[in-house]
Design a protein around this motif. Structure first.
Motif, PDB file in Angstrom:
ATOM      1  N   ASP A   2       1.350  -1.643  -0.045  1.00 20.89           N
ATOM      2  CA  ASP A   2       0.076   0.032  -0.081  1.00 20.89           C
ATOM      3  C   ASP A   2       0.910   0.786  -0.220  1.00 20.89           C
ATOM      4  OD1 ASP A   2      -2.405   1.404   0.267  1.00 20.89           O
ATOM      5  OD2 ASP A   2      -2.562   1.044   2.228  1.00 20.89           O
ATOM      6  N   GLN A   3       0.587   1.899  -1.183  1.00 19.13           N
ATOM      7  CA  GLN A   3       1.498   3.048  -0.566  1.00 19.13           C
ATOM      8  C   GLN A   3       0.629   4.715  -0.960  1.00 19.13           C
ATOM      9  OE1 GLN A   3       5.582   3.144  -2.185  1.00 19.13           O
ATOM     10  NE2 GLN A   3       4.330   1.486  -0.915  1.00 19.13           N
ATOM     11  N   SER A   4      -0.541   4.430  -0.475  1.00 19.90           N
ATOM     12  CA  SER A   4      -1.030   5.410  -0.634  1.00 19.90           C
ATOM     13  C   SER A   4      -0.340   6.550   0.704  1.00 19.90           C
ATOM     14  CB  SER A   4      -2.525   4.890   0.249  1.00 19.90           C
ATOM     15  OG  SER A   4      -3.109   4.315   1.290  1.00 19.90           O
ATOM     16  N   LEU A   5      -0.815   8.020   0.563  1.00 20.68           N
ATOM     17  CA  LEU A   5      -0.907   8.586   1.124  1.00 20.68           C
ATOM     18  C   LEU A   5      -1.402   8.852   1.889  1.00 20.68           C
ATOM     19  CD1 LEU A   5       1.192  11.375   1.467  1.00 20.68           C
ATOM     20  CD2 LEU A   5      -0.944  12.671   0.706  1.00 20.68           C
ATOM     21  N   VAL A   6       0.117   8.663   3.941  1.00 18.26           N
ATOM     22  CA  VAL A   6       0.005   8.778   5.259  1.00 18.26           C
ATOM     23  C   VAL A   6      -0.086  10.064   5.876  1.00 18.26           C
ATOM     24  CG1 VAL A   6       0.887   7.905   7.518  1.00 18.26           C
ATOM     25  CG2 VAL A   6       1.510   6.369   4.872  1.00 18.26           C
ATOM     26  N   ARG A   7      -1.053  10.847   6.225  1.00 21.47           N
ATOM     27  CA  ARG A   7      -0.798  11.899   6.445  1.00 21.47           C
ATOM     28  C   ARG A   7      -0.658  11.976   8.256  1.00 21.47           C
ATOM     29  NH1 ARG A   7      -3.882  15.213   2.917  1.00 21.47           N
ATOM     30  NH2 ARG A   7      -4.926  17.252   5.067  1.00 21.47           N
ATOM     31  N   ILE A   8       0.467  13.047   8.358  1.00 20.08           N
ATOM     32  CA  ILE A   8       0.483  13.105   9.958  1.00 20.08           C
ATOM     33  C   ILE A   8       0.685  14.895   9.943  1.00 20.08           C
ATOM     34  CG2 ILE A   8       2.243  11.941   9.407  1.00 20.08           C
ATOM     35  CD1 ILE A   8       4.591  13.865   9.320  1.00 20.08           C
ATOM     36  N   GLY A   9       0.383  15.189  11.282  1.00 25.59           N
ATOM     37  CA  GLY A   9       0.174  16.581  11.653  1.00 25.59           C
ATOM     38  C   GLY A   9      -1.053  17.109  10.911  1.00 25.59           C
TER      39      GLY A   9
ATOM     40  N   PRO B 265      14.474  13.865   2.042  1.00 22.27           N
ATOM     41  CA  PRO B 265      13.410  12.939   2.870  1.00 22.27           C
ATOM     42  C   PRO B 265      13.633  12.155   4.116  1.00 22.27           C
ATOM     43  CG  PRO B 265      14.035  11.772   0.707  1.00 22.27           C
ATOM     44  CD  PRO B 265      15.209  12.415   0.624  1.00 22.27           C
ATOM     45  N   CYS B 266      14.607  12.609   3.988  1.00 21.13           N
ATOM     46  CA  CYS B 266      14.847  12.095   5.818  1.00 21.13           C
ATOM     47  C   CYS B 266      14.945  13.100   6.762  1.00 21.13           C
ATOM     48  CB  CYS B 266      16.322  11.189   5.868  1.00 21.13           C
ATOM     49  SG  CYS B 266      16.210  10.406   7.434  1.00 21.13           S
ATOM     50  N   MET B 267      15.163  14.353   5.891  1.00 20.61           N
ATOM     51  CA  MET B 267      15.739  15.650   7.458  1.00 20.61           C
ATOM     52  C   MET B 267      14.054  16.344   7.337  1.00 20.61           C
ATOM     53  SD  MET B 267      17.228  18.944   5.139  1.00 20.61           S
ATOM     54  CE  MET B 267      18.713  17.349   4.271  1.00 20.61           C
ATOM     55  N   PHE B 268      13.020  15.629   6.327  1.00 22.30           N
ATOM     56  CA  PHE B 268      11.586  16.514   5.959  1.00 22.30           C
ATOM     57  C   PHE B 268      10.471  15.537   6.912  1.00 22.30           C
ATOM     58  CE2 PHE B 268      14.318  19.267   3.606  1.00 22.30           C
ATOM     59  CZ  PHE B 268      13.423  20.706   3.861  1.00 22.30           C
ATOM     60  N   SER B 269      11.379  14.941   7.172  1.00 17.33           N
ATOM     61  CA  SER B 269      10.993  13.142   7.985  1.00 17.33           C
ATOM     62  C   SER B 269      10.603  13.795   9.152  1.00 17.33           C
ATOM     63  CB  SER B 269      10.418  11.798   7.337  1.00 17.33           C
ATOM     64  OG  SER B 269      11.668  11.619   8.608  1.00 17.33           O
ATOM     65  N   ASN B 270       9.614  12.625   9.744  1.00 18.89           N
ATOM     66  CA  ASN B 270       9.245  12.736  11.175  1.00 18.89           C
ATOM     67  C   ASN B 270      10.129  12.114  12.326  1.00 18.89           C
ATOM     68  OD1 ASN B 270       7.028  10.585  10.566  1.00 18.89           O
ATOM     69  ND2 ASN B 270       6.106  11.424  11.953  1.00 18.89           N
ATOM     70  N   MET B 271      11.105  10.719  11.562  1.00 20.80           N
ATOM     71  CA  MET B 271      11.510   9.536  11.332  1.00 20.80           C
ATOM     72  C   MET B 271      13.024  10.761  11.911  1.00 20.80           C
ATOM     73  SD  MET B 271       9.988   6.947   8.786  1.00 20.80           S
ATOM     74  CE  MET B 271       9.814   7.849   7.409  1.00 20.80           C
TER      75      MET B 271
ATOM     76  N   ALA C 176       8.503   7.147   4.484  1.00 21.54           N
ATOM     77  CA  ALA C 176       9.053   8.581   3.444  1.00 21.54           C
ATOM     78  C   ALA C 176       8.148   8.857   2.113  1.00 21.54           C
ATOM     79  CB  ALA C 176      10.653   9.036   3.918  1.00 21.54           C
ATOM     80  N   HIS C 177       8.822   7.807   1.895  1.00 17.73           N
ATOM     81  CA  HIS C 177       8.121   8.509   0.216  1.00 17.73           C
ATOM     82  C   HIS C 177       6.319   8.379  -0.298  1.00 17.73           C
ATOM     83  CE1 HIS C 177       7.909   8.279  -4.107  1.00 17.73           C
ATOM     84  NE2 HIS C 177       6.631   7.373  -4.279  1.00 17.73           N
ATOM     85  N   HIS C 178       6.064   8.218   0.503  1.00 17.75           N
ATOM     86  CA  HIS C 178       3.985   7.805   0.563  1.00 17.75           C
ATOM     87  C   HIS C 178       3.311   8.939   2.119  1.00 17.75           C
ATOM     88  CE1 HIS C 178       2.983   4.186   2.282  1.00 17.75           C
ATOM     89  NE2 HIS C 178       4.263   4.039   2.461  1.00 17.75           N
ATOM     90  N   GLN C 179       4.863   9.507   2.539  1.00 15.08           N
ATOM     91  CA  GLN C 179       4.398  10.012   3.710  1.00 15.08           C
ATOM     92  C   GLN C 179       3.861  11.441   4.399  1.00 15.08           C
ATOM     93  OE1 GLN C 179       4.964   8.298   8.432  1.00 15.08           O
ATOM     94  NE2 GLN C 179       6.480   9.627   8.062  1.00 15.08           N
TER      95      GLN C 179
END
Length: 543
Positions: free
Chosen positions: A212-219, A286-292, A302-305
């Motif tokens: 599943d590559q659907s967008l994971v929404r956060i925040g 993508p890593c620095m802009f992620s919450n991980m 990260a590709h779909h979040q």
């Protein structure tokens, strides 16, 4: 026609010769590096050294015997020869390690970056090591023995002999192989074409076959916090995302050369111990802009979040990404963004790339139009190699002589460093101009600037050039990055920031790209469950 008729080879001989080419030629660097790691103090060491090409030869013989299908063998071998030749060029020339992250870089690079690597040496190398052998594979006629079962028996017998030799070597020299591989973790990634196939397989799986590559929404709970100290003005932060800048060439960090004459005149906070999330743009951005955090980073997720910019957009903050480095690697996909190379500015752009001054072109027009809290990201071309000499204008050619070539491995080492230092000098000038631009908007906004690079760069140290080494054994030149803040007096006053506290904290604390997500949220006064105060670089100095 007579020549073509002479290009005939018995199937058994064809398989052995092909295995020999892959073992000794296309894996020559692996053998050289393996032999360099052997102490050669006893006869046992010499015997062990001789088993390395033998095991490779037997392994390839076994594999090619299994792949000896009439309509599959030649096309597959041609493809393997070409990709192995290309991989060998970059490994021999730049010390590049071929793994999943490097394959991701290959898939996601743009045309301008790719053409910069197409040097005359590369073309000669590919012709000799790839094209000519591939043509021979096309032209040679493979003779099948009669009857058909004799060919099958020969392949089976040679496969059994190869397997017995591999098992015998493993029994006698297991400890030697384990020691060499354990102490030289990058060796296995030098075996071609296994490194290319493995890296490509992992990338294709993570990119397209991971479910599943659907967008994971956060925040989605993000909102602006209450006004601080009767704050009257809106907040404007410019994030300058550097490219391939390594911290050890910044005079702010103690480098002997004055590569930061502009920044040293401004009251910036310098973080001397800052590290990247990866050693290539496709991972670090993508890593620095992620919450991980880096240790738990999942590139597939990260590709779909959603990331940092999405969270700030949920809070109602204006976002603009200005691109000059071939793409934001997904970090800006859902916010307003513009590719400055598409503006085709004649004074700043040529052949599909632009000098970083393009990032500031008419930026004031945008700032005049915004009336709310805003974040502007400027993604530099920075010090992108190997054509460092194209990354700065003539007036920034301060350190000479320079390496005016993209065949950097052939340049004088000092000339190469001079050229690279000129790119840092140009970045310093760009940051100085950006700070001055922000100062001119101090009556409208509380302004601040953040600068950090995506990763560093090797300039010949340990025989390595460029970047992209696996993080576990990457040299500090590729992971130690420049990281700095500039806060206007009004910003510090509005948010209760103690400048001397920041200076003291920066001097002693180790930081990383993990801090960016939470520091930007704090700087923009965004409240969300995603925010972690202990990773906000300003938290402890904010009253």
């Amino acid at each position: 026609m007579k020549i073509l008729n002479k290009l005939q080879c018995h199937e058994y001989t064809f398989n052995l010769l092909t295995a020999l080419w892959f073992a000794l030629i296309l894996n020559g660097l692996f053998l050289i590096r393996s032999w360099e790691s052997i102490p050669f103090v006893s006869w046992h060491d010499y015997l062990f050294a001789t088993t390395l090409p033998l095991v490779l030869f037997c392994a390839f013989t076994l594999i090619f015997n299994l792949l000896a299908l009439p309509w599959v063998r030649k096309p597959l071998l041609i493809a393997l020869v070409l990709v192995s030749a290309a991989a060998n060029y970059f490994m021999f020339s730049f010390g590049t390690v071929i793994d999943t992250d490097m394959i991701q870089n290959v898939f996601e690079t743009d045309m301008q970056e790719a053409t910069a690597l197409l040097t005359p040496r590369y073309l000669v190398w590919m012709t000799l090591m790839g094209v000519i052998p591939a043509l021979l594979l096309v032209l040679v006629k493979i003779r099948q023995p009669d009857p058909w079962w004799f060919s099958l028996a020969l392949r089976g017998l040679s496969s059994i002999v190869s397997l017995i030799i591999i098992l015998l070597v493993a029994a006698l020299f297991y400890k030697d192989y384990a020691s060499v591989i354990r102490n030289n973790k990058g060796l296995v990634k030098m075996i071609t074409p296994a490194n290319v196939i493995s890296g490509s397989g992992h990338y294709i799986h993570d990119r397209w076959l991971a479910g599943d590559q659907s967008l994971v929404r956060i925040g989605e709970d993000a909102k602006k916090g209450p006004l601080i100290r009767a704050q009257q003005k809106k907040t404007l932060v410019v994030l300058v995302l550097g490219e391939t800048a390594r911290a050890e060439n910044f005079s702010l960090g103690g480098y002997a050369r004055d590569t930061n004459p502009q920044l040293k005149q401004r009251d910036v906070i310098w973080y001397p111990d800052a590290s990247s999330c990866g050693t290539e743009t496709a991972i670090s951005v993508p890593c620095m802009f992620s919450n991980m955090p880096r240790v738990d980073y999942d590139a597939s997720l990260a590709h779909h979040q959603e990331g940092l910019l999405d969270v700030m957009a949920h809070a109602g903050i204006n976002i603009l990404w200005r691109e000059n480095d071939g793409g934001c690697k997904g970090a800006c996909d859902r916010v307003p963004h513009t590719d400055m190379t598409q503006w085709q500015l004649p004074e700043l752009c040529r052949d599909g790339y632009c000098l970083d001054d393009a990032l500031l072109h008419r930026l004031n027009h945008y700032l005049d139009s915004v009336q709310d809290d805003s974040v502007v990201v400027l993604h530099q071309m920075g010090s992108h190699g190997p054509a460092y000499y194209l990354r700065y204008p003539p007036q920034m050619r301060k350190f000479t002589p320079t390496c005016d070539s993209n065949q950097i491995q052939d340049c004088d080492p000092q000339a190469l460093i001079n050229t690279y230092d000129n790119t840092i000098l140009y970045t310093d000038a760009l940051l100085g101009q950006t700070i001055d631009l922000l100062k001119s908007y101090s009556d409208k906004f509380n302004v601040a600037l953040v600068y950090l690079s995506d990763h560093g760069e090797s300039l010949g140290e340990h025989g390595m050039y460029l970047h992209g080494a696996p993080y576990v054994f990457a040299p500090s030149q590729q992971t130690h990055i420049p990281f700095l803040l500039w806060l206007s007096p009004d910003y510090r006053q509005a948010f209760g920031i103690n400048q001397s506290c920041l200076q003291q904290q920066a001097a002693k604390d180790a930081v990383s790209q993990d801090n960016l997500f939470h520091t930007l949220l704090g700087m923009m006064n965004v409240q969300t469950r995603e925010y972690q105060a202990d990773l906000d670089l300003l938290k402890n100095c904010r009253s």
